[in-house]
Design a protein around this motif. Structure first.
Motif, PDB file in Angstrom:
ATOM      1  N   TYR A 136       0.844  -1.200   0.000  1.00  0.00           N
ATOM      2  CA  TYR A 136       0.000   0.000   0.000  1.00  0.00           C
ATOM      3  C   TYR A 136       0.880   1.250   0.000  1.00  0.00           C
ATOM      4  N   ASP A 137       1.944   1.229   0.797  1.00  0.00           N
ATOM      5  CA  ASP A 137       2.878   2.367   0.823  1.00  0.00           C
ATOM      6  C   ASP A 137       3.398   2.693  -0.575  1.00  0.00           C
ATOM      7  N   HIS A 138       3.703   1.651  -1.363  1.00  0.00           N
ATOM      8  CA  HIS A 138       4.216   1.884  -2.726  1.00  0.00           C
ATOM      9  C   HIS A 138       3.257   2.755  -3.535  1.00  0.00           C
ATOM     10  N   LEU A 139       1.940   2.598  -3.305  1.00  0.00           N
ATOM     11  CA  LEU A 139       0.954   3.347  -4.096  1.00  0.00           C
ATOM     12  C   LEU A 139       0.986   4.837  -3.764  1.00  0.00           C
ATOM     13  N   ASP A 140       1.506   5.151  -2.587  1.00  0.00           N
ATOM     14  CA  ASP A 140       1.676   6.557  -2.188  1.00  0.00           C
ATOM     15  C   ASP A 140       3.113   7.029  -2.411  1.00  0.00           C
ATOM     16  N   GLY A 141       3.918   6.219  -3.092  1.00  0.00           N
ATOM     17  CA  GLY A 141       5.305   6.604  -3.358  1.00  0.00           C
ATOM     18  C   GLY A 141       6.199   6.513  -2.139  1.00  0.00           C
ATOM     19  N   ILE A 142       5.787   5.702  -1.157  1.00  0.00           N
ATOM     20  CA  ILE A 142       6.562   5.557   0.088  1.00  0.00           C
ATOM     21  C   ILE A 142       7.298   4.222   0.064  1.00  0.00           C
ATOM     22  N   LEU A 143       8.592   4.279   0.305  1.00  0.00           N
ATOM     23  CA  LEU A 143       9.427   3.071   0.358  1.00  0.00           C
ATOM     24  C   LEU A 143       9.805   2.789   1.804  1.00  0.00           C
ATOM     25  N   THR A 144      10.266   1.553   2.049  1.00  0.00           N
ATOM     26  CA  THR A 144      10.719   1.210   3.414  1.00  0.00           C
ATOM     27  C   THR A 144      11.762   2.219   3.888  1.00  0.00           C
ATOM     28  N   LEU A 145      12.623   2.658   2.965  1.00  0.00           N
ATOM     29  CA  LEU A 145      13.685   3.612   3.317  1.00  0.00           C
ATOM     30  C   LEU A 145      13.116   4.880   3.947  1.00  0.00           C
ATOM     31  N   ASP A 146      11.909   5.246   3.496  1.00  0.00           N
ATOM     32  CA  ASP A 146      11.283   6.477   3.991  1.00  0.00           C
ATOM     33  C   ASP A 146      10.725   6.321   5.400  1.00  0.00           C
ATOM     34  N   ARG A 147      10.667   5.090   5.886  1.00  0.00           N
ATOM     35  CA  ARG A 147      10.144   4.848   7.233  1.00  0.00           C
ATOM     36  C   ARG A 147      11.275   4.623   8.243  1.00  0.00           C
ATOM     37  N   LEU A 148      12.513   4.910   7.834  1.00  0.00           N
ATOM     38  CA  LEU A 148      13.674   4.676   8.700  1.00  0.00           C
ATOM     39  C   LEU A 148      14.219   5.996   9.242  1.00  0.00           C
ATOM     40  N   SER A 149      14.965   5.887  10.336  1.00  0.00           N
ATOM     41  CA  SER A 149      15.706   7.049  10.833  1.00  0.00           C
ATOM     42  C   SER A 149      16.792   7.374   9.815  1.00  0.00           C
ATOM     43  N   PRO A 150      17.310   8.597   9.827  1.00  0.00           N
ATOM     44  CA  PRO A 150      18.391   8.936   8.883  1.00  0.00           C
ATOM     45  C   PRO A 150      19.571   7.974   8.986  1.00  0.00           C
ATOM     46  N   GLU A 151      19.899   7.540  10.204  1.00  0.00           N
ATOM     47  CA  GLU A 151      21.038   6.625  10.391  1.00  0.00           C
ATOM     48  C   GLU A 151      20.734   5.261   9.765  1.00  0.00           C
ATOM     49  N   ALA A 152      19.529   4.743  10.044  1.00  0.00           N
ATOM     50  CA  ALA A 152      19.171   3.422   9.507  1.00  0.00           C
ATOM     51  C   ALA A 152      19.059   3.481   7.986  1.00  0.00           C
ATOM     52  N   ARG A 153      18.574   4.609   7.465  1.00  0.00           N
ATOM     53  CA  ARG A 153      18.443   4.761   6.008  1.00  0.00           C
ATOM     54  C   ARG A 153      19.829   4.751   5.353  1.00  0.00           C
ATOM     55  N   ALA A 154      20.783   5.469   5.954  1.00  0.00           N
ATOM     56  CA  ALA A 154      22.138   5.500   5.402  1.00  0.00           C
ATOM     57  C   ALA A 154      22.764   4.110   5.439  1.00  0.00           C
ATOM     58  N   ALA A 155      22.532   3.388   6.541  1.00  0.00           N
ATOM     59  CA  ALA A 155      23.095   2.035   6.661  1.00  0.00           C
ATOM     60  C   ALA A 155      22.481   1.117   5.607  1.00  0.00           C
ATOM     61  N   ALA A 156      21.170   1.252   5.370  1.00  0.00           N
ATOM     62  CA  ALA A 156      20.505   0.415   4.367  1.00  0.00           C
ATOM     63  C   ALA A 156      21.012   0.737   2.972  1.00  0.00           C
ATOM     64  N   LEU A 157      21.156   2.027   2.685  1.00  0.00           N
ATOM     65  CA  LEU A 157      21.613   2.415   1.340  1.00  0.00           C
ATOM     66  C   LEU A 157      23.021   1.908   1.054  1.00  0.00           C
ATOM     67  N   ALA A 158      23.829   1.804   2.096  1.00  0.00           N
ATOM     68  CA  ALA A 158      25.197   1.293   1.910  1.00  0.00           C
ATOM     69  C   ALA A 158      25.189  -0.179   1.502  1.00  0.00           C
ATOM     70  N   GLN A 159      24.042  -0.861   1.780  1.00  0.00           N
ATOM     71  CA  GLN A 159      23.961  -2.294   1.455  1.00  0.00           C
ATOM     72  C   GLN A 159      23.227  -2.566   0.146  1.00  0.00           C
ATOM     73  N   VAL A 160      22.727  -1.524  -0.512  1.00  0.00           N
ATOM     74  CA  VAL A 160      21.995  -1.751  -1.758  1.00  0.00           C
ATOM     75  C   VAL A 160      22.956  -2.310  -2.799  1.00  0.00           C
ATOM     76  N   THR A 161      22.542  -3.422  -3.407  1.00  0.00           N
ATOM     77  CA  THR A 161      23.395  -4.057  -4.410  1.00  0.00           C
ATOM     78  C   THR A 161      23.094  -3.455  -5.772  1.00  0.00           C
ATOM     79  N   ALA A 162      24.088  -3.423  -6.611  1.00  0.00           N
ATOM     80  CA  ALA A 162      23.948  -2.774  -7.933  1.00  0.00           C
ATOM     81  C   ALA A 162      23.018  -3.598  -8.822  1.00  0.00           C
TER      82      ALA A 162
END
Ligand code: ZN
Length: 162
Positions: A136-162
């Protein structure tokens, strides 16, 4: 038909979706989305993830352990959210790599339209409730990343695979 899944940071993933109109094209899109979801493999997929900004998602919360239960939800609406919250790990087919901890309601009642035009309602619990809120979040343009703290978001982005 297997569709290609858009990946973060594709801007389509953060755009809001428009109401979907029932048609043969929409039914074909939903069938293709189910094929794409199972092939990925995944248990939920929203239309914007395949490049269509429409309020439509598919899910099969029990797959692959239970009986197949493919669901197509057109124009879903959240009718009720339970008062309890739980934090659990979530992946996203559009964000390959990291699993992130997201807080969600443990119960959720959704209303939606089926592909043949019927109005349905169901209360989802357990993994199905999490999956439904994620899609449902996807339909509003919201990703899991948007529900994280700035620190958790940065940590997650560092793990995104190409
Ligand atoms: Zn996702």
């Amino acid at each position: 038909m297997i569709l290609s899944i858009l990946r973060w940071p594709d801007p389509v993933l953060t755009a809001p979706c428009a109401p979907a109109t029932l048609s043969d094209d929409l039914a074909r899109l939903a069938a293709d989305m189910l094929d794409t979801m199972y092939a990925a493999p995944g248990r939920g997929l929203a239309a914007p993830q395949v490049g269509r900004l429409l309020r439509l998602f598919v899910m099969d919360a029990g797959w692959p352990d239970g009986r197949p239960d493919p669901r197509v939800l057109v124009n879903p609406r959240i009718l009720w959210r339970g008062p309890l919250r739980a934090t659990g790990p979530e992946g996203c087919l559009s964000i390959p790599g990291p699993t992130v901890l997201v807080e969600r309601a443990t119960e959720l009642r959704l209303g939606w339209t089926t592909l043949d035009g019927r109005a349905e309602q169901e209360t989802f619990t357990g993994f199905a409730a999490i999956c439904a809120q994620h899609e449902y979040d996807h339909l509003d343009g919201i990703l899991t990343l948007d529900r994280l703290s700035p620190e958790a978001r940065a940590a997650a982005l560092a793990q995104v695979t190409a």
